[in-house]
Design an enzyme around this catalytic site. Sequence first.
Site, PDB file in Angstrom:
ATOM      1  N   TYR A  91      -7.796  38.244  62.495  1.00  6.09           N
ATOM      2  CA  TYR A  91      -7.050  37.074  62.041  1.00  6.09           C
ATOM      3  C   TYR A  91      -6.227  36.445  63.162  1.00  6.09           C
ATOM      4  CZ  TYR A  91      -4.227  34.320  58.738  1.00  6.09           C
ATOM      5  OH  TYR A  91      -3.622  33.308  58.027  1.00  6.09           O
ATOM      6  N   SER A 186     -10.259  44.363  61.177  1.00  5.58           N
ATOM      7  CA  SER A 186      -9.342  43.614  60.319  1.00  5.58           C
ATOM      8  C   SER A 186     -10.090  42.466  59.627  1.00  5.58           C
ATOM      9  CB  SER A 186      -8.134  43.129  61.129  1.00  5.58           C
ATOM     10  OG  SER A 186      -7.129  42.642  60.268  1.00  5.58           O
ATOM     11  N   GLN A 187      -9.734  41.206  59.900  1.00  8.56           N
ATOM     12  CA  GLN A 187     -10.534  40.115  59.353  1.00  8.56           C
ATOM     13  C   GLN A 187     -11.999  40.271  59.744  1.00  8.56           C
ATOM     14  OE1 GLN A 187      -9.542  35.566  59.338  1.00  8.56           O
ATOM     15  NE2 GLN A 187     -10.564  36.006  61.273  1.00  8.56           N
ATOM     16  N   ASP A 272      -0.841  51.884  58.238  1.00  6.65           N
ATOM     17  CA  ASP A 272      -1.134  50.456  58.373  1.00  6.65           C
ATOM     18  C   ASP A 272      -0.393  49.655  57.295  1.00  6.65           C
ATOM     19  OD1 ASP A 272      -2.261  47.932  58.732  1.00  6.65           O
ATOM     20  OD2 ASP A 272      -4.293  48.703  58.980  1.00  6.65           O
ATOM     21  N   HIS A 301      -2.210  49.474  62.183  1.00  3.90           N
ATOM     22  CA  HIS A 301      -3.305  48.510  62.250  1.00  3.90           C
ATOM     23  C   HIS A 301      -4.027  48.533  63.600  1.00  3.90           C
ATOM     24  CE1 HIS A 301      -5.429  45.312  60.287  1.00  3.90           C
ATOM     25  NE2 HIS A 301      -5.221  44.462  61.258  1.00  3.90           N
TER      26      HIS A 301
END
Length: 322
Positions: A91, A186-187, A272, A301
């Site tokens: 992201y 992540s994204q 996270d 994360h």
Amino acid sequence: MLADLPLAELRDYAPEVAEPADFDGFWASQLSAVRAYPLSVTFSSAGMGIRHAEVFDVTFAGHGGDPIKGWFFVPHRAAEPGAVVVEYIGYGGGRGDPLDWLPWSCAGYLHLVMDTRGQGGGWRGADTPDPGDTGAPSTPGFMTRGIADPHTYYYPRLFIDAVRAVEAARAHPASRGLPLAVAGMSQGGGLAIAAAHLAGDVLVAMPEVPFLAHPRRAVEVTDARPYGELTQYCAVHREKVEQVFTTLSYVDVVNHAKRARPPALFSVGLADEITPASTVFAAYNHYAGDKDIAVYEFNGHENGGTQHLRAKLDFLARHVGG
């Protein structure tokens, strides 16, 4: 510190999530619509002084025929057996510079990095606009852009771009006959799950700390962004809360994981606060294909770093090696 449920509970955490009745029809329609546009992929030599691989500046037609940028690496000395890795970005970031993306090609794998439409102002630059944005009121960021309707929402455009990135990688002659993997953090991990479901030409998926899994749970356990954008939007647009989560159900990667078959290596950090561990395990435990998950007990994360890169390299080598 532990940021979510204990690991023993996480391993069994497979919640029911909202799934619209027309989920499959919606995505079939999205895929059909993009097929009306030729892929129009181009590979232009990017130079860049990288000696171990030839680097191409890629453009292909994504959602709505919009031009999507990327980098494509063809190593001079290929791995045996070889494979193509299509990677999606976290992201706020974009494709940046080719020097940001060397590990896969250094290991001998062809590698396509997909730029992220409209993003790239957060931590790594990008070159792809988002013409499909309607400009409707939203929280700063991308989580609530067009969220009043799944047909105008930002993320279906990005999911379709991810499918077309697989097709673009396949279009290069060096990819002919090679197995293909999707990866991302992540994204990017959420996009890898979506592509494993929607692309239909994926041997292996490697989603790290995937985003967009069980967002209803996410807003209950974290106020960190990007999920915090949903909280902020719903606090202002109280009358739209139900529609917000209805729209999100189309991109909830738990629903995509239920339909994804390629063997998958997930990862999760138990500390996270950005993609809480319970949301990652919701996607993992519902994933339909063979799967494994790397658990980093004391990481957030940032995930497993180089240790997890080695795990991905080993996972890919095992699966392409038969």
